[in-house]
Design a protein around this motif. Structure first.
Motif, short mmCIF file in Angstrom:
data_model
loop_
_atom_site.label_atom_id
_atom_site.label_comp_id
_atom_site.label_asym_id
_atom_site.label_seq_id
_atom_site.Cartn_x
_atom_site.Cartn_y
_atom_site.Cartn_z
N ASN A 1 -5.59 -6.05 -1.56
CA ASN A 1 -4.56 -5.78 -2.56
C ASN A 1 -3.71 -7.01 -2.79
O ASN A 1 -3.06 -7.51 -1.89
CB ASN A 1 -3.65 -4.64 -2.10
N ASP B 1 -6.80 -6.24 3.04
CA ASP B 1 -7.64 -5.18 2.45
C ASP B 1 -7.84 -5.37 0.95
O ASP B 1 -8.32 -4.51 0.26
CB ASP B 1 -7.07 -3.79 2.75
N GLY C 1 0.82 -1.21 0.00
CA GLY C 1 0.00 0.00 0.00
C GLY C 1 0.86 1.25 0.00
O GLY C 1 0.36 2.37 0.19
N GLY D 1 -0.95 -3.73 3.73
CA GLY D 1 -2.33 -3.82 3.31
C GLY D 1 -2.72 -5.23 2.90
O GLY D 1 -3.80 -5.72 3.23
#
Ligand code: SF4
Length: 197
Positions: free
Chosen positions: A196, A194, A134, A189
């Motif tokens: 990704n 999340d 991220g 991330g």
């Protein structure tokens, strides 16, 4: 994590680095170093390279894969260097990017490593790790490059490029990232789910 992070490609001049980076696409640095040793012993200037025929050059670089296109790119770039830049690899990013057969990533690597310029080259490792962490998200290398340049202090760009490559090679593998052993997991991330990949 990676105080020893440095380019693994062997070179003694900006021109040798340029050729080595072109050869390194989809190939390991170890293989490139094996191939460039005899190649550079015979021709390590653009003029000397242009004395080779495409077929001769292909025989030298065959084991790097994609040898037909790589030979074409090396000869096109060498021709441009001789005809437009007096035989010297240009030292600005803008000029490097104009060389035939030289993509944005190659130009960035040569600029950062050979000329100590501020640039972040986004290869497959940098692209994957930056997106997963991220640190910089994007669908194209250019988007990720812009995000990384915004997120990382300029004086660290060149080192950060190597850090991300090392992390991608040693821990954050393409298929099975070793998240259980990764010190960056609390910040990541991807590890926090999340979405990704
Ligand atoms: S936690 Fe996993 S996905 Fe995130 S950087 Fe580390 S290895 Fe890569």
């Amino acid at each position: 994590m990676y105080p020893d992070a440095a380019p693994a490609l062997e070179f003694r001049s900006p021109y040798e680095l340029l050729v080595a980076v072109i050869l390194s696409a989809q190939c390991t640095d170890e293989r490139v170093n094996k191939v460039t040793k005899p190649l550079f012993a015979r021709c390590n200037t653009p003029e000397a390279m242009l004395a080779l025929s495409q077929e001769e050059l292909e025989r030298y670089i065959f084991s790097c894969g994609f040898y037909h296109n790589k030979a074409k790119h090396i000869l096109s770039a060498s021709r441009d260097i001789v005809e437009k830049f007096g035989g010297e690899v240009p030292s600005t990013l803008e000029e490097l990017r104009t060389l035939a057969g030289v993509g944005r990533k190659t130009a960035n690597v040569v600029y950062a490593v050979a000329f100590h310029g501020d640039a972040i080259a986004v290869d497959t490792h940098v692209f994957r790790v930056a997106n997963r962490l991220g640190l910089a998200r994007g669908r194209t290398p250019e988007q990720v490059e812009r995000g990384l340049c915004a997120a990382i202090p300029r004086e660290l760009w060149s080192e950060a490029h190597h850090w991300l490559i090392f992390h991608g090679r040693r821990v954050c593998h393409s298929q099975r990232p070793a998240c259980g052993e990764c010190p960056l997991a609390p910040l990541c991330g991807y590890a926090s789910g999340d979405g990704n990949k």
